[in-house]
Write a protein that holds these residues in place. Structure first.
Motif: not given
Length: 340
Positions: A221-228, A248-253
């Motif tokens: 929470d609030g952590f900077d994500r410079p890449i997905p 997260f930016d992507v969901v791995n199914i």
């Protein structure tokens, strides 16, 4: 179709083992083979096939998969539908195998390919990552040079920051133009991520998968994500998707986590509706596992379906890999004809 599926079915189950070409190392584990549950669902005329490899970090091994499948046998053989299966069985490798067997059977009985039954785009070859297991940096660099030069690369990390950075840099030096993503398999703590991320950005890495352990999602929470960031072990099923937003930016199914193509499609559509990217992965099964995931991959932004490349043998007529892409013919699963 619904009335057809109400008639009595028979379920045949078997356990099969497939050895790896060489040991495969990730954070906390070394694998030498994969053991799968194979389900065959028949109405006496047509037979649908499915395969589940389970999820090792959930204790979903061959014994557990077989037990869950046997527990559900009476409901399945007395006419439960594929939709009923969502309540009859818990998510996992056993439900995946049986769910996919239902899809395959429905395709054969209706003379309609599974992709069409599912409302998915007609399958096209997909750009798929090829994975490098964790090893010494020079070994990983040499292995990267042996990969298809057109393929994206997924690099396994172990949580040893200094060594992982050397691994990443070695692979980047060997493959300066490749798309590279890394998978930490829960190996990091939040305080170690800034150093790792600085190195990933410098090496032009484009995805970090599952950096933290399950249960520590709120640390992001609030952590900077410079890449997905991609959620894997933190995204077991549809019920988890809402809680990933902002972390997260992507969901791995993976069908072995969520329990089959039915829920996998639902996850992809819900994640997209929430503005997240979607990825399809695998638990190192054979081409019978890859085939339904290949259909799901038609909805995905990132595809990681390289499981059979690690095996000493695969099923006949399986997936093919060329020019950086994976292709799966409907002859192995999900087609409208009978599988020999």
């Amino acid at each position: 179709m619904a009335s057809q599926m109400e008639q009595r079915l028979s379920l045949d189950l078997s356990i099969e083992r497939f050895a790896y070409r060489e040991p495969f190392r990730i954070s906390g584990h070394v694998f030498e083979s994969t053991t799968v549950l194979v389900a065959r669902l028949s109405d006496g005329e047509d037979t649908g096939w499915g395969e589940g490899a389970g999820a090792y970090y959930l204790g979903d091994d061959a014994e557990n998969m077989l037990r869950q499948a046997e527990d559900a046998r009476s409901r399945i053989e007395s006419g439960a539908s594929r939709q009923d299966l969502q309540q009859v069985m818990p998510a996992g490798g056993a439900r995946n195998a049986i769910d996919c067997a239902y899809w395959d059977l429905e395709a054969k009985r209706s003379h309609t390919p599974a992709w069409q039954l599912a409302g998915l785009p007609e399958p096209q070859p997909l750009r798929s990552t090829l994975t490098l297991g964790a090893a010494e940096p020079d070994e990983m660099a040499a292995a990267a040079l042996r990969l298809d030069p057109a393929a994206p690369i997924k690099v396994k990390l172990t949580g040893d920051t200094a060594l992982d950075i050397r691994r990443i840099n070695a692979v980047r030096d060997a493959r300066p133009d490749a798309w590279i993503g890394v998978d930490a398999n829960q190996g990091y703590r939040i305080d170690a991520l800034p150093e790792l991320l600085a190195a990933l950005v410098a090496a032009r890495v484009e995805l970090l998968e599952q950096p933290l352990a399950i249960g520590h999602e709120a640390d992001l929470d609030g952590f900077d994500r410079p890449i997905p960031f991609a959620a894997d072990e933190s995204a077991l099923g549809l019920a988890d998707v809402e809680g990933l937003v902002g972390r997260f930016d992507v969901v791995n199914i993976k069908l072995d986590k969520c329990g089959g193509l039915t829920e996998g499609i639902a996850i992809a559509r819900r994640a997209k509706a929430l503005g997240m990217g979607v990825m399809v992965g695998n638990m190192m099964g054979t081409s019978l596992s890859m085939a339904p995931s290949y259909l799901l991959g038609q909805l995905c932004d990132i595809v990681d379906l390289d499981g059979p490349t690690f095996l000493t043998r695969d099923r006949p007529g399986g997936v093919t890999y060329s020019d950086g892409k994976v292709h799966c013919d409907t002859a192995i699963w999900g087609g409208s004809g009978k599988m020999s």
